[in-house]
Scaffold this active site. Sequence first.
Site, short mmCIF file in Angstrom:
data_model
loop_
_atom_site.label_atom_id
_atom_site.label_comp_id
_atom_site.label_asym_id
_atom_site.label_seq_id
_atom_site.Cartn_x
_atom_site.Cartn_y
_atom_site.Cartn_z
N GLU A 39 16.72 35.56 -9.28
CA GLU A 39 15.86 35.20 -10.41
C GLU A 39 14.58 34.65 -10.32
O GLU A 39 13.81 33.85 -10.97
CB GLU A 39 16.69 33.98 -11.10
CG GLU A 39 18.15 34.60 -11.63
CD GLU A 39 18.92 33.43 -11.99
OE1 GLU A 39 18.82 33.30 -13.36
OE2 GLU A 39 19.98 33.09 -11.33
N SER A 175 21.30 34.58 -15.50
CA SER A 175 20.39 35.76 -16.03
C SER A 175 21.40 36.87 -16.36
O SER A 175 20.71 38.15 -16.29
CB SER A 175 19.27 36.01 -14.94
OG SER A 175 18.19 35.08 -15.24
N TYR A 245 15.57 40.21 -20.56
CA TYR A 245 14.02 40.31 -20.44
C TYR A 245 13.40 41.60 -20.91
O TYR A 245 12.22 41.59 -20.31
CB TYR A 245 14.13 39.87 -18.99
CG TYR A 245 14.80 38.56 -18.53
CD1 TYR A 245 14.23 37.48 -19.11
CD2 TYR A 245 15.75 38.46 -17.70
CE1 TYR A 245 14.94 36.07 -18.89
CE2 TYR A 245 16.37 37.36 -17.38
CZ TYR A 245 15.89 36.11 -17.92
OH TYR A 245 16.52 34.75 -17.61
N ARG A 284 21.81 23.74 -21.12
CA ARG A 284 22.15 24.76 -22.09
C ARG A 284 23.73 24.95 -22.18
O ARG A 284 23.96 25.59 -20.92
CB ARG A 284 21.01 25.70 -21.90
CG ARG A 284 21.27 26.88 -23.00
CD ARG A 284 20.74 28.10 -22.94
NE ARG A 284 21.58 28.95 -22.01
CZ ARG A 284 21.01 29.61 -20.77
NH1 ARG A 284 19.98 29.55 -20.36
NH2 ARG A 284 21.82 30.11 -20.02
N ASP A 286 26.60 27.62 -22.99
CA ASP A 286 26.66 28.83 -23.62
C ASP A 286 28.09 28.95 -24.27
O ASP A 286 28.93 28.83 -23.53
CB ASP A 286 26.48 30.12 -22.63
CG ASP A 286 24.93 30.15 -22.08
OD1 ASP A 286 23.97 29.51 -22.82
OD2 ASP A 286 24.89 30.58 -21.01
N GLU A 299 29.67 28.69 -19.97
CA GLU A 299 29.21 28.03 -18.78
C GLU A 299 28.02 27.19 -19.35
O GLU A 299 27.81 27.12 -20.66
CB GLU A 299 28.52 29.28 -18.02
CG GLU A 299 27.74 30.32 -18.41
CD GLU A 299 27.16 31.15 -17.57
OE1 GLU A 299 26.24 31.31 -16.92
OE2 GLU A 299 27.74 32.29 -17.75
N ASN A 301 24.32 25.51 -18.24
CA ASN A 301 22.97 25.74 -17.29
C ASN A 301 22.55 24.28 -17.34
O ASN A 301 22.06 23.82 -18.04
CB ASN A 301 22.37 26.85 -17.72
CG ASN A 301 21.27 27.26 -16.84
OD1 ASN A 301 20.64 26.62 -16.31
ND2 ASN A 301 21.11 28.68 -16.57
N GLY A 305 16.21 28.55 -18.56
CA GLY A 305 14.92 29.30 -18.70
C GLY A 305 14.07 28.87 -19.70
O GLY A 305 14.40 28.13 -20.68
#
Length: 343
Positions: A39, A175, A245, A284, A286, A299, A301, A305
């Site tokens: 990443e 990612s 992305y 964060r 999810d 999950e 984080n 990002g």
Amino acid sequence: MGTNSPADPSRAADWPLPLPREATAELRVLVLAGGLSYERDVSLKSGRRVLDALRSAGVEADLRDADVALLPLLRDDPPDAVVIALHGSTGEDGSLRGVLDLCDVPYVGCDARSSRLAWDKPSAKAVLREAGIPTPDWVALPHDRFSELGAVAVLDRIVDRLGLPLMIKPTQGGSGLGAAVVRDPAALPAAMVGCFAYDSTALVERYVPGMDVAVSVVDLGTGPQALPAVEIVPRNGVYDYAARYTAGLTTWHAPARLSDVAAARVAQTALAAHSALGLRDLSRVDLIVDEAERPHVLEVNVSPGMTETSLLPLAVTAAGLDFGELLRTLVARASQRRGLGQS
């Protein structure tokens, strides 16, 4: 980026007032980005976005890679605080945070122990399950066991136990790299091989259909609070690396198109996950919201990002907050931890 309504500035009414600029005028901040994980490119984009936001908020900041020049710099000219914009193992497995602790350099985010826990998805899911926080059933399968026990027999047993469809992803990583949804048993071996290209252990998870959302949690001094959920709508149905992305492959709705009841449940669940894993400053979470409006944590984080299309900055805007001012508050709070220990 799609939105179902413009950001309402009144959403920021419950947040602490911005710090006076003079309170952070002397701070020197180091943004760490890059690293050697898969990443790296995303991390560099995150780091540049953080750097620009801090400077726009009047904070003296520099961008550095986590390489052999870092430790001499921390020893000879330590910053007041570090922002870790490294993704993948370098920024999320706790090792770098442990080194920063040794150097008595404070940083934004959770400590090394909590980072290690959140980084390993099966371990994090076990903690969430123990805390009564819903997360899809799963099995973690190392590559060695997969080979030793016979791929066909193992996969047949997984399908018998968890059913179809399944979500396959690396136990450690982000990612969307190595992730795949499997709806046909015939596609399962290839999905496992693709996953093992990024990690020696695969997380095989029961797939829960529903709305993909991400909830960012931040603490600006009054305790953790959930930012508005961001809804993720990938064109191909899977939020993989390309969908994240590549322009045009995903639409985001900030805030998510949830009922008031579902939005409250999602926020409460994200805060509970943040607390159960012992996190700090920001994270964060999810989740999937199923057709009954029940949230399921996928999950968490600890180094989310920060690019133009990343979910935390979208949530910051939806909350009516300024990204640079939020970061300025976080680095000011982190700088106060110098000499107090990070853990």
